[in-house]
Design an enzyme around this catalytic site. Structure first.
Site, PDB file in Angstrom:
ATOM      1  N   LEU A   1     -40.646   5.281  -2.026  1.00 57.22           N
ATOM      2  CA  LEU A   1     -40.291   4.126  -1.319  1.00 57.22           C
ATOM      3  C   LEU A   1     -40.857   3.903  -0.421  1.00 57.22           C
ATOM      4  CD1 LEU A   1     -36.301   4.170  -2.202  1.00 57.22           C
ATOM      5  CD2 LEU A   1     -37.813   2.714  -3.228  1.00 57.22           C
ATOM      6  N   ASP A   2     -41.111   2.864   0.399  1.00 61.87           N
ATOM      7  CA  ASP A   2     -41.475   2.575   1.710  1.00 61.87           C
ATOM      8  C   ASP A   2     -40.586   3.289   2.545  1.00 61.87           C
ATOM      9  OD1 ASP A   2     -43.654   0.944   0.522  1.00 61.87           O
ATOM     10  OD2 ASP A   2     -42.325  -0.831   1.117  1.00 61.87           O
ATOM     11  N   ARG A   3     -41.169   3.652   3.688  1.00 60.97           N
ATOM     12  CA  ARG A   3     -40.681   4.580   4.540  1.00 60.97           C
ATOM     13  C   ARG A   3     -39.214   3.617   5.187  1.00 60.97           C
ATOM     14  NH1 ARG A   3     -43.082   6.499  10.517  1.00 60.97           N
ATOM     15  NH2 ARG A   3     -40.782   7.467  11.283  1.00 60.97           N
TER      16      ARG A   3
END
Length: 331
Positions: free
Chosen positions: A149-151
């Protein structure tokens, strides 16, 4: 005959004899060695195999040889630089991540990742979700991310506790058998008739080296299904279900549709971003809400179905409540 002591910056381990367990059965030799010799460049791995210094059951092998349960693998001494000590995750962040575990069995754990925590260290980060989990579970022999997942995206992340589970789940992802559903607050009134965005996506680099994604005919085929869940004054809450799994896929497809995700400093225009910040918005409003999958087979060969749903964090919920109040609805 005397032996020189290695310099403080390097270490020379003895010859290793490693027995392949069932969890590594069928793995390529080069990947097996990468896991055994963490930090050693792949070029060195290939060199020691080519020179015959790596043996399986005393026989010479190739990098693409598949190891089997019970194989005896000879791994020669390899000089490698000692790792510079990294900052260890503190007790507080470990407690936060452990409290965020929403499912766990002997093969898999699923975490409701907080926004702002990367899934792994690197790019200036000392640690991410996977390093925090490993620090808090030193007895775990294997912990690997199944996907990413993106940060700044919160929500459900799968972590395999066995290599066999990792292979199974990544194969399920490739064959699109795992359903992932995200909730996103987007700018504007999402059209009732827009149920999908099918646009090819291409990764590229900005002049400063930052990686971005754009819709481009030379990109990879990409498909996201959308469904409007709620309408507010100036915003819509949508469910986004990615059929393909490209980097930034939901963010770019939403922006392409003319409804960028609120708080997205990469794909939202400056005026819209500033307006969302004025409302008190403090994060990217994208949350991996739900997962539907079949678990890796158990000892009886059964693969039970699993459905999970992750609650919003305080910042996401507060933004929706504020918009509901502004729109004149209770939430």
């Amino acid at each position: 005959m005397s032996q020189k002591n290695p310099s403080p910056e390097t270490s020379r381990p003895a010859v290793l004899w490693v027995t392949v367990d069932e969890d590594n059965d069928g793995q390529r030799l080069d990947n097996f060695l990468m896991a055994q010799l963490r930090g050693v460049p792949r070029s060195i791995i290939y060199r020691i195999v080519r020179k015959g210094e790596v043996r399986i059951n005393k026989g010479r092998v190739k990098p693409d040889t598949r190891v089997k349960t019970g194989d005896q693998v000879r791994i020669p001494p390899v000089v490698r630089k000692e790792k510079v000590p990294q900052a260890a995750p503190g007790d507080r962040v470990q407690a936060v991540i452990e409290a965020a575990v929403v499912f766990e069995n002997e093969q898999l754990l699923v975490v409701n990742k907080p926004s702002g925590i990367a899934v792994h260290g690197g790019s200036g980060l000392s640690f991410g979700l996977i390093e925090v989990l490993r620090a808090g579970r030193p007895q775990a022999r294997f912990l690997e991310l199944v996907h990413r997942l993106d940060r700044d995206t919160s929500g459900l992340v799968m972590v395999a506790k066995k290599r066999s589970a990792l292979r199974y789940l990544q194969d399920e992802l490739r064959h699109r058998h795992i359903r992932k559903h995200y909730h996103a607050l987007v700018s504007g009134d999402w059209p009732a008739g827009m149920g999908k965005v099918a646009q090819p996506l291409l990764r590229y680099e900005m002049p400063n080296g930052e990686r971005r994604v754009k819709v481009d005919s030379s990109g990879k085929e990409s498909l996201t299904l959308f469904r409007c869940l709620e309408r507010y004054d100036g915003y819509s809450l949508v469910e986004a279900s990615p059929v393909t799994g490209r980097t930034h896929q939901i963010r770019v497809h939403a922006a392409f549709a003319g409804h960028p995700i609120a708080g997205d400093d990469k794909y939202m225009d400056d005026a819209s971003l500033k307006a969302f910040r004025a409302l008190g918005g403090s994060r990217l409003m994208l949350h991996a809400r739900a997962l539907e999958l079949s678990l890796p087979p158990d000892s009886d060969g059964q693969s039970p179905a699993l459905k999970l749903e992750a609650p919003y964090d305080n910042a996401f919920a507060a933004a929706l409540q504020k918009l509901a109040a502004r729109t004149g609805r209770n939430s």
